[in-house]
Design a protein around this motif. Structure first.
Motif, short mmCIF file in Angstrom:
data_model
loop_
_atom_site.label_atom_id
_atom_site.label_comp_id
_atom_site.label_asym_id
_atom_site.label_seq_id
_atom_site.Cartn_x
_atom_site.Cartn_y
_atom_site.Cartn_z
N ASN A 172 -9.45 -45.98 13.19
CA ASN A 172 -9.07 -44.69 13.75
C ASN A 172 -7.70 -44.92 14.38
O ASN A 172 -7.61 -45.39 15.52
CB ASN A 172 -10.10 -44.23 14.79
CG ASN A 172 -9.72 -42.95 15.49
OD1 ASN A 172 -8.80 -42.24 15.08
ND2 ASN A 172 -10.42 -42.65 16.58
N TYR B 34 -2.66 -41.87 16.96
CA TYR B 34 -1.83 -40.85 16.33
C TYR B 34 -0.36 -40.95 16.74
O TYR B 34 0.53 -40.58 15.99
CB TYR B 34 -2.36 -39.45 16.65
CG TYR B 34 -3.73 -39.16 16.04
CD1 TYR B 34 -4.32 -40.05 15.15
CD2 TYR B 34 -4.42 -38.00 16.37
CE1 TYR B 34 -5.56 -39.79 14.61
CE2 TYR B 34 -5.66 -37.72 15.82
CZ TYR B 34 -6.23 -38.62 14.94
OH TYR B 34 -7.46 -38.35 14.39
N SER C 63 1.24 -43.56 14.31
CA SER C 63 0.65 -43.58 12.97
C SER C 63 1.67 -43.84 11.86
O SER C 63 1.42 -44.66 10.97
CB SER C 63 -0.10 -42.28 12.69
OG SER C 63 0.76 -41.16 12.77
N MET D 170 -8.38 -42.81 9.81
CA MET D 170 -8.48 -41.46 10.33
C MET D 170 -7.14 -41.09 10.97
O MET D 170 -6.59 -41.86 11.75
CB MET D 170 -9.60 -41.34 11.36
CG MET D 170 -9.82 -39.89 11.82
SD MET D 170 -10.97 -39.74 13.21
CE MET D 170 -12.37 -40.69 12.63
N LEU D 171 -6.63 -39.92 10.60
CA LEU D 171 -5.39 -39.39 11.18
C LEU D 171 -5.50 -37.88 11.30
O LEU D 171 -6.48 -37.27 10.85
CB LEU D 171 -4.19 -39.76 10.30
CG LEU D 171 -3.62 -41.18 10.45
CD1 LEU D 171 -2.49 -41.38 9.45
CD2 LEU D 171 -3.13 -41.42 11.86
N GLN D 172 -4.48 -37.26 11.88
CA GLN D 172 -4.46 -35.80 11.94
C GLN D 172 -4.55 -35.22 10.53
O GLN D 172 -3.96 -35.75 9.59
CB GLN D 172 -3.17 -35.28 12.57
CG GLN D 172 -2.92 -35.74 13.98
CD GLN D 172 -1.86 -36.81 14.02
OE1 GLN D 172 -1.92 -37.80 13.30
NE2 GLN D 172 -0.87 -36.62 14.86
N LYS D 173 -5.29 -34.14 10.40
CA LYS D 173 -5.50 -33.51 9.10
C LYS D 173 -4.17 -33.15 8.44
O LYS D 173 -4.00 -33.34 7.23
CB LYS D 173 -6.36 -32.25 9.29
CG LYS D 173 -6.69 -31.54 8.00
CD LYS D 173 -7.61 -30.35 8.25
CE LYS D 173 -7.94 -29.64 6.94
NZ LYS D 173 -8.87 -28.49 7.17
N ASP E 139 -13.02 -34.09 6.62
CA ASP E 139 -12.43 -33.75 7.92
C ASP E 139 -13.40 -34.11 9.06
O ASP E 139 -14.62 -34.18 8.87
CB ASP E 139 -12.11 -32.26 7.99
CG ASP E 139 -11.03 -31.85 7.00
OD1 ASP E 139 -10.25 -32.73 6.57
OD2 ASP E 139 -10.99 -30.66 6.64
N SER F 37 -8.98 -33.87 12.55
CA SER F 37 -8.65 -35.14 11.91
C SER F 37 -9.23 -35.20 10.50
O SER F 37 -10.08 -34.40 10.12
CB SER F 37 -9.22 -36.30 12.74
OG SER F 37 -8.74 -36.25 14.06
#
Length: 210
Positions: free
Chosen positions: A105, A108, A111, A131-134, A167, A181
């Motif tokens: 994860n 952010y 990233s 996992m990152l921002q959508k 998501d 995310s």
């Protein structure tokens, strides 16, 4: 595990067991895998990955998280902790002649430079699940000519196949972030789609173009 999240480290801890299960299922860890987790935090996916693989290495910058993490995982398997900055960590030197499966994860706030750091070491990595921002994942996977296609799209797709998976809602974290995310998979390509010289040169050209 009691720990106050630190904004400067970009800490948002995943605590949704359903999402954790989906992430581990997507990674599909096996006992022969050389797993490496970036930013294990409170061990949400660390513990199930360790249980599946038997051994797991992690890099964690926040010293206050290390001892509780080691205690949490002590009876599960062999956990190797590197108290270091992932932005400068030499993944290929660690891997030696093996290939890593990298997960995490990602913070952010770092990233993009962290992804570029990993892309430069793609030859010692089998796959990556992050996992990152959508919206960032959408840019990474964007097709040429689309509104979201840009520098991150070019640089990521030059090195890897990008596959968005699913998501994750803000309510799955503590503290609750302001963004949605996404979990995605990166699979390094055996050969780049074009001969562009060095990765650094391509990075400079693409940065100028966008």
């Amino acid at each position: 595990m009691s720990h106050r999240p630190r904004k400067r480290f970009g800490q948002n801890f995943l605590n949704d067991p359903v999402v954790i299960g989906k992430i581990v299922s997507a990674i599909h860890p096996a006992s022969q895998d050389m797993l490496f987790e970036i930013g294990p935090g409170q061990g949400a996916i660390t513990a199930p990955l360790l249980a599946a693989a038997g051994e797991l290495s992690v890099v964690e910058l926040d010293r206050d998280l290390i001892r509780p993490l080691q205690k949490h995982c002590a009876e599960i398997g062999t956990l190797v902790v590197h108290n270091a900055d992932a932005l400068t960590f030499d993944f290929c030197r660690f891997a030696q002649d093996k290939t890593l499966r990298v997960v995490g994860n990602l913070p952010y706030n770092i990233s993009t430079p962290l992804l570029f750091h990993l892309l430069e070491q793609h030859h010692c990595i089998k796959d990556m699940h992050f996992m990152l921002q959508k919206e960032v994942v959408a840019r990474m996977a964007a097709a040429p000519g689309s509104r979201t296609y840009g520098r991150l799209s070019v640089m990521t797709q030059f090195r890897c196949k990008v596959t968005p998976l699913f998501d994750v809602l803000p309510e799955s974290f503590s503290p609750v972030p302001r963004v949605c995310s996404s979990i995605f998979r990166l699979e390094p390509l055996k050969e780049p789609p074009a001969d562009a010289g060095s990765f650094k040169n391509l990075e400079r050209i693409v940065a100028a173009a966008f």
